[in-house]
Design a protein around this motif. Sequence first.
Motif, PDB file in Angstrom:
ATOM      1  N   GLU A   1      -3.560  -2.537   8.378  1.00  0.00           N
ATOM      2  CA  GLU A   1      -2.322  -2.738   7.617  1.00  0.00           C
ATOM      3  C   GLU A   1      -1.328  -3.520   8.460  1.00  0.00           C
ATOM      4  O   GLU A   1      -1.429  -3.552   9.685  1.00  0.00           O
ATOM      5  CB  GLU A   1      -1.667  -1.399   7.246  1.00  0.00           C
ATOM      6  CG  GLU A   1      -2.414  -0.584   6.243  1.00  0.00           C
ATOM      7  CD  GLU A   1      -1.697   0.706   5.875  1.00  0.00           C
ATOM      8  OE1 GLU A   1      -1.835   1.112   4.720  1.00  0.00           O
ATOM      9  OE2 GLU A   1      -1.006   1.296   6.733  1.00  0.00           O
TER      10      GLU A   1
ATOM     11  N   ARG B   1       0.815  -1.217   0.000  1.00  0.00           N
ATOM     12  CA  ARG B   1       0.000   0.000   0.000  1.00  0.00           C
ATOM     13  C   ARG B   1       0.848   1.267   0.000  1.00  0.00           C
ATOM     14  O   ARG B   1       0.379   2.325  -0.401  1.00  0.00           O
ATOM     15  CB  ARG B   1      -0.911   0.017   1.221  1.00  0.00           C
ATOM     16  CG  ARG B   1      -2.026  -0.975   1.144  1.00  0.00           C
ATOM     17  CD  ARG B   1      -2.941  -0.762   2.291  1.00  0.00           C
ATOM     18  NE  ARG B   1      -4.174  -1.507   2.132  1.00  0.00           N
ATOM     19  CZ  ARG B   1      -5.087  -1.579   3.068  1.00  0.00           C
ATOM     20  NH1 ARG B   1      -4.915  -0.958   4.226  1.00  0.00           N
ATOM     21  NH2 ARG B   1      -6.184  -2.269   2.863  1.00  0.00           N
TER      22      ARG B   1
ATOM     23  N   TYR C   1       1.575  -2.992   4.063  1.00  0.00           N
ATOM     24  CA  TYR C   1       0.833  -3.963   3.267  1.00  0.00           C
ATOM     25  C   TYR C   1      -0.604  -4.073   3.764  1.00  0.00           C
ATOM     26  O   TYR C   1      -0.891  -3.797   4.935  1.00  0.00           O
ATOM     27  CB  TYR C   1       1.465  -5.352   3.391  1.00  0.00           C
ATOM     28  CG  TYR C   1       2.875  -5.449   2.871  1.00  0.00           C
ATOM     29  CD1 TYR C   1       3.122  -5.646   1.523  1.00  0.00           C
ATOM     30  CD2 TYR C   1       3.963  -5.365   3.724  1.00  0.00           C
ATOM     31  CE1 TYR C   1       4.420  -5.743   1.035  1.00  0.00           C
ATOM     32  CE2 TYR C   1       5.262  -5.472   3.249  1.00  0.00           C
ATOM     33  CZ  TYR C   1       5.470  -5.653   1.900  1.00  0.00           C
ATOM     34  OH  TYR C   1       6.753  -5.757   1.430  1.00  0.00           O
ATOM     35  N   ALA C   2      -1.479  -4.526   2.882  1.00  0.00           N
ATOM     36  CA  ALA C   2      -2.854  -4.825   3.277  1.00  0.00           C
ATOM     37  C   ALA C   2      -2.819  -5.877   4.383  1.00  0.00           C
ATOM     38  O   ALA C   2      -2.013  -6.807   4.352  1.00  0.00           O
ATOM     39  CB  ALA C   2      -3.634  -5.348   2.074  1.00  0.00           C
TER      40      ALA C   2
ATOM     41  N   LEU D   1       3.260   4.776  -5.605  1.00  0.00           N
ATOM     42  CA  LEU D   1       2.634   4.533  -4.298  1.00  0.00           C
ATOM     43  C   LEU D   1       2.973   5.630  -3.330  1.00  0.00           C
ATOM     44  O   LEU D   1       4.016   6.159  -3.300  1.00  0.00           O
ATOM     45  CB  LEU D   1       3.073   3.192  -3.718  1.00  0.00           C
ATOM     46  CG  LEU D   1       2.381   1.978  -4.262  1.00  0.00           C
ATOM     47  CD1 LEU D   1       2.940   0.722  -3.598  1.00  0.00           C
ATOM     48  CD2 LEU D   1       0.898   2.032  -4.069  1.00  0.00           C
TER      49      LEU D   1
END
Length: 105
Positions: free
Chosen positions: A76, A31, A44-45, A105
């Motif tokens: 996250e 992310r 990260y997710a 990003l």
Amino acid sequence: MECKPIACTLAGRDLQDRLALIAALTRDALRGYERADLTLTLRYAIEAAPRVQEVVRKERDCCPFLNFEIHEQADEIWLTINVPEEVRKNIDTLFKPFMPLSPSL
């Protein structure tokens, strides 16, 4: 005090497989990230938590000179990678697999 080698122990097919694993995680779940000097923090997710933990477990085995910290947030999972000063000249190579192909990003 244990002396950790300042080199990755993977080569050949094992290295290619690891890079593919990290690339898939980056592509699917990254992310955002922040890079500051000898530190890279990746977000990260949360659904990717098991995959992040797997990558860290494997990376600790082959690159014991790197320091990995995982922090789970509400939505996250954050991974912070710190490298020792001795590998500063190789830091771009070390961080590259974890970075997105596009810096958007």
